[in-house]
Design a protein around this motif. Structure first.
Motif: not given
Length: 933
Positions: A288, A290, A332, A345, A348, A354, A363, A380
């Motif tokens: 991922a 971001l 995903v 993110l 989800k 996710i 990430i 996160i």
């Protein structure tokens, strides 16, 4: 690139879309036997193989004008979007459709047996060609509904219409198949924050995903070591870039701190490639990336697509306007690299779309210095650390790599304080590795240029009659409000100097409190009058304050134009006594204000200094590219107008770059208009001056420029480093132009803090690993306790079935009740009561457009006071659905009588039902139409 090479490059689009038998009739350059071969291929093996054969045969065509005939043939046959995309070499619209087509393919097992094609077909004429509709009818009649639905889906999945997905959604709803909804879009209300868009590259399938990397555990799992002998097929790193990448390539959590323009995203591409290639069929890897803003996501996604286009790894972006839970889930599950905003993110993960952070094995946090406080990055990483600190890890966690040009110093003024700030950032990102260039500094300096910095302190206007008049008007409005109520008691923020940002904060707070004011000694009608009067006064004070800020930084004529536009947009037919009085007060002084603004000899010294700097620079180098940073959108537009009206500067062809978010005063820019502005600035012979707000601060790749101008644009040391870094050309300069001694001193402090920051980084890198790690762990444990305490202390948010009355936020006109509101796709609140629209003043929408599932048609205002209540839109085959704007209303609890004002729909304290087509439309009196009228 030749025309035949172009067709080969876009082969996948052509073979996925066209039905050759419908196009061949318009292509005269094929021999009859070739036409028959292609048709036979289509009949025997299907349109995809037939399309591939058609393209192979075109390689032997040499007839004059064959390419234009092919494009015209596509368009006439019913494929205008494909034709235009090939001609313009821009496949953005088609790329957006491909993910949805993949999603619908996955849902075919539920769609084919669950619907009757003849119910849906009448609603799909926009996407199906006439011969295709006929074939669906024939197949349905001869082989039944299941086969007919299969053929319908075959055809719609080959449509080049950009609206095919929405049309299919609407068709299923209109035919009554709500149980077959294509996406349950259970996203939180994203209005006013960001939009979600899905785009992707490549076309392969992934079977499963597993996360197996346990980073920074004690002890670490064994991971495949980085082998510097294996060269990347994607890009060749410079020596300083390899130095920056090395800790992350060795699978360590890392913060990479390097100057703007040093190629941090290219380094991320290399790290990503090396990480993904170590995956196996049993243990696949997933990345991922971001980025905080949609333009930045778009930019990074396109760069990753460029580098990974000839590999087995697929790239997709999740940002923009239309990502439902289902589309994010598909993205995903099916792709290797997902570029998304952190908000997506976070949401989800919270709603389970996710499953967990262990879905990913790596990430990236772009502009990772933002990982603090309530930012989504920190939320996160809070989830990450809650798992991390549970003890021996039962759940694998992804590797974390942060990218930034400046870690900052927080509020500290010395190395010790800056070091504590670095501990904090490292704790937040779970790393003890700060990667900077130390061995290859000379090479870095050859490729990355740091602009020289200068501060120009200019005097304010010695006499400002415009300001004097506006201050008088504000004093008059304040006196009217104070005679009605003690407005200073409505805000904990103290009333500040007029014409300042602090005054703006005060008046916004007052206005918000006026909406919910409860007067115990007044009856309801008198309370409504008083509250409307106070709201009106606060609105006028805010506009006058805005005009003073504009006048301070630009011209008085720009300020008067701003005011005039506001008053011109008011509707006199909706005025009450206060509206009329305040309107008349402005009208009485407007001619005087215009005379003052138009008179010569009252130039703004700050603008004069700006012109002097530009004249000097372009005299020295006529090809200079300049970025001018300003504080507000209104100021960006005002300075653009000033430059266009100044003959000596008009040759700069200025372009404005502002954010996408709509505000009260500006609509914001779309992603495409932002890209147009950047393209004009980057092109030769195009714009030489880009006027930008904070949207250009971080990350966006802007063409190298010689001159960065900060127009009273001052922040912290991170902002200083970021904005200065926009000047990437050799011998570039960065100049702060300010009339505020305080701002000049603040920038000088930033310059000193930058040195403190680098000293602190060097100190941190020299600390023994065990000591540094212990510091970081202490911070993490302290934060974990704080998070746990906040969870225990936070009152549980319960939505209750309490009826609420919606009243106009200005005049308190009763609008509707909460049980008359329905939620469409968890994002749009619509009123189903037919008694609502007669309460509205309906006006044409200034920018009718399709947004998400809505097609905006009109604006709706309170019929009494003309407060903005929202829009009328078409949705799911229904016209005239009133979609509410939350800021237009206050909410009265019908049990307690308490009045509440909320900023976001998710903060609304009551329960709202989901929209049900059958219950909310079909059960209504059919004589009144198919939907709310």
């Amino acid at each position: 690139m030749s025309e035949k090479e172009l067709l080969q490059r876009c082969c996948k689009y052509i073979t996925e879309i066209i039905q050759p038998s419908l196009v061949l009739h318009y292509l005269d350059f094929f021999e009859p036997k070739e036409v028959e071969l292609i048709k036979a291929k289509e009949e025997k093996e299907g349109p995809t193989h037939a399309s591939a054969l058609l393209l192979d045969m075109i390689q032997n065509v040499d007839s004059p004008g064959w390419f234009q005939m092919f494009l015209d043939g596509l368009s006439i046959a019913g494929y205008p979007t494909l034709s235009k995309s090939i001609d313009m070499e821009d496949f953005t619209e088609l790329d957006k459709s491909r993910l949805y087509k993949q999603m619908v393919r996955k849902l075919r097992p539920t769609l084919e047996p669950g619907a009757r094609p003849m119910d849906i077909l009448p609603h799909l004429s926009e996407c199906l060609l006439q011969p295709q509709e006929e074939e669906v009818r024939q197949v349905t009649e001869s082989k039944g509904d299941h086969a007919g639905m299969g053929r319908l889906l075959d055809f719609i999945l080959r449509s080049d219409n950009p609206r095919w997905y929405k049309t299919l959604q609407d068709a299923l709803s209109a035919a009554g198949y709500n149980n077959l909804a294509l996406g349950d879009q259970e996203d939180a209300d994203m209005s006013g924050t960001e939009e979600i868009e899905m785009t992707y590259s490549q076309e392969a399938e992934m079977e499963d995903l597993h996360a197996n990397l346990d980073t920074d555990a004690e002890p670490r799992q064994k991971v495949m070591r980085y082998d510097s002998q294996i060269s990347s097929p994607l890009t060749e790193l410079r020596a300083y870039q390899e130095e920056l990448a090395l800790p992350a390539l060795e699978s360590r959590n890392t913060i990479i701190c390097a100057p703007t323009g040093s190629g941090k995203t290219i380094i991320a591409v290399e790290i990503c490639w090396q990480h993904l290639r170590q995956g196996t069929e049993e243990s696949k890897r997933k990345v991922a990336f971001l980025a905080n803003t949609i333009p930045l996501c778009q930019q990074q996604m396109e760069l990753f697509m460029k580098y990974f286009q000839n590999t087995d790894f697929e790239v997709i972006g999740c940002f923009g306007e239309s990502a439902s839970n289902l589309t994010v889930k598909v993205a995903v599950e099916e792709y290797d690299i997902i570029v998304m905003t952190p908000m997506i993110l976070q949401l989800k993960l919270e709603n389970g779309t996710i499953p967990s952070l262990s879905t990913f094995t790596l990430i990236f946090f772009d502009e990772c210095h933002n990982t603090s406080k309530k930012h989504s990055y920190n939320s996160i990483m809070g989830m990450y650390m809650d798992i991390r600190l549970q003890g021996p890890l039962s759940t694998a966690l992804p590797q974390i790599v942060g990218l930034t040009a400046s870690v900052g110093v927080g509020k500290s003024k010395n190395v010790d304080g800056a070091l504590e700030h670095i501990y904090q950032l490292c704790a937040n990102l779970d790393t003890h590795t700060l990667s900077t260039v130390t061995k290859h500094l000379n090479e870095l300096r050859k490729f990355v240029f740091v602009p020289s910095k200068d501060i120009r302190l200019v005097k304010r206007r010695s006499v400002d009659p415009f300001m004097d008049v506006v201050l008088g008007l504000m004093a008059h409005v304040e006196s009217i409000a104070k005679k009605t109520y003690n407005i200073e008691s409505l805000s904990k923020v103290p009333m500040s100097t007029r014409g300042s940002q602090a005054y703006e904060q005060w008046v916004v707070t007052v206005q918000r409190q006026c909406k919910v004011l409860k007067l115990v000694d007044q009856d309801e009608e008198e309370e409504m009058k008083i509250c409307r009067k106070l709201v009106t006064c606060s609105e006028h004070l805010r506009k006058y304050n805005d005009s003073l800020i504009i006048s301070e930084d630009a011209r008085a004529i720009d300020a008067i134009n701003y005011l005039q536009k506001y008053f011109d947009n008011l509707d006199p037919t909706r005025f009450d006594e206060t509206d009329q009085k305040l309107f008349s007060v402005f009208e009485e002084r407007s001619k005087e204000l215009l005379r003052i603004a138009s008179s010569s000899g009252r130039e703004n010294p700050k603008l004069q200094e700006l012109q002097s700097v530009l004249d000097e620079q372009y005299h020295y180098n006529s090809e200079t590219k300049t970025i001018l940073f300003v504080k507000t959108r209104a100021l960006a537009e005002a300075i653009e107008q000033w430059i266009l009206e100044t003959p000596a500067l008009a040759h700069l062809k200025p372009k404005v770059l502002i954010g996408r978010r709509r505000t009260e005063n500006t609509a914001g820019m779309t992603l495409s208009t932002q890209k147009d502005a950047l393209s004009a600035f980057e092109s030769e012979g195009g714009s030489k001056l880009l006027i930008a707000t904070s949207v250009a601060d971080e990350g966006i790749d802007i063409a190298q420029c010689n001159l960065v101008l900060l127009y009273d644009y001052v922040g912290n040391v991170i902002k200083m480093v970021q904005t200065r870094g926009r000047g990437r050309a050799m011998d570039s300069r960065c100049i702060l132009i300010t009339s505020s001694r305080e701002n000049a001193e603040k920038e000088q402090i930033n310059m000193l803090q930058e040195k403190v920051m680098y000293d602190a980084i060097q100190t941190a890198q020299n600390i023994e690993t065990d000591v540094f790690l212990a510091k970081v762990r202490n911070v993490q444990k302290r934060q974990k306790k704080q998070r746990d305490l906040e969870r225990r202390m936070a009152p549980e948010k319960r939505k209750e079935e309490i009826p609420f009355l919606l009243q106009c936020g200005k005049c308190r006109q009763h609008a509707c009740k909460s049980d008359e509101i329905r939620v469409i796709q968890n994002n749009h609140r619509v009123v189903i009561s037919k008694a609502f629209l007669p309460l509205c003043n309906i006006q044409p929408h200034p920018k009718p457009q399709v947004c998400d599932v809505l097609e905006k048609k009109s604006k709706i205002f309170c019929r009494t006071c003309n407060r903005d209540w929202g829009i009328l839109a078409s949705c799911m085959g229904l016209d005239n659905l009133p979609v509410l704007k939350i800021s237009g209303f206050t909410f009265v609890n019908l049990r307690t009588g308490q009045r509440k004002s909320v900023v976001k729909w998710q903060d609304f304290p009551g329960l709202l039902k989901d929209f049900d087509f059958e219950l909310d439309v079909l059960d209504q009196d059919s004589s009144e139409g198919a939907g709310p009228q």
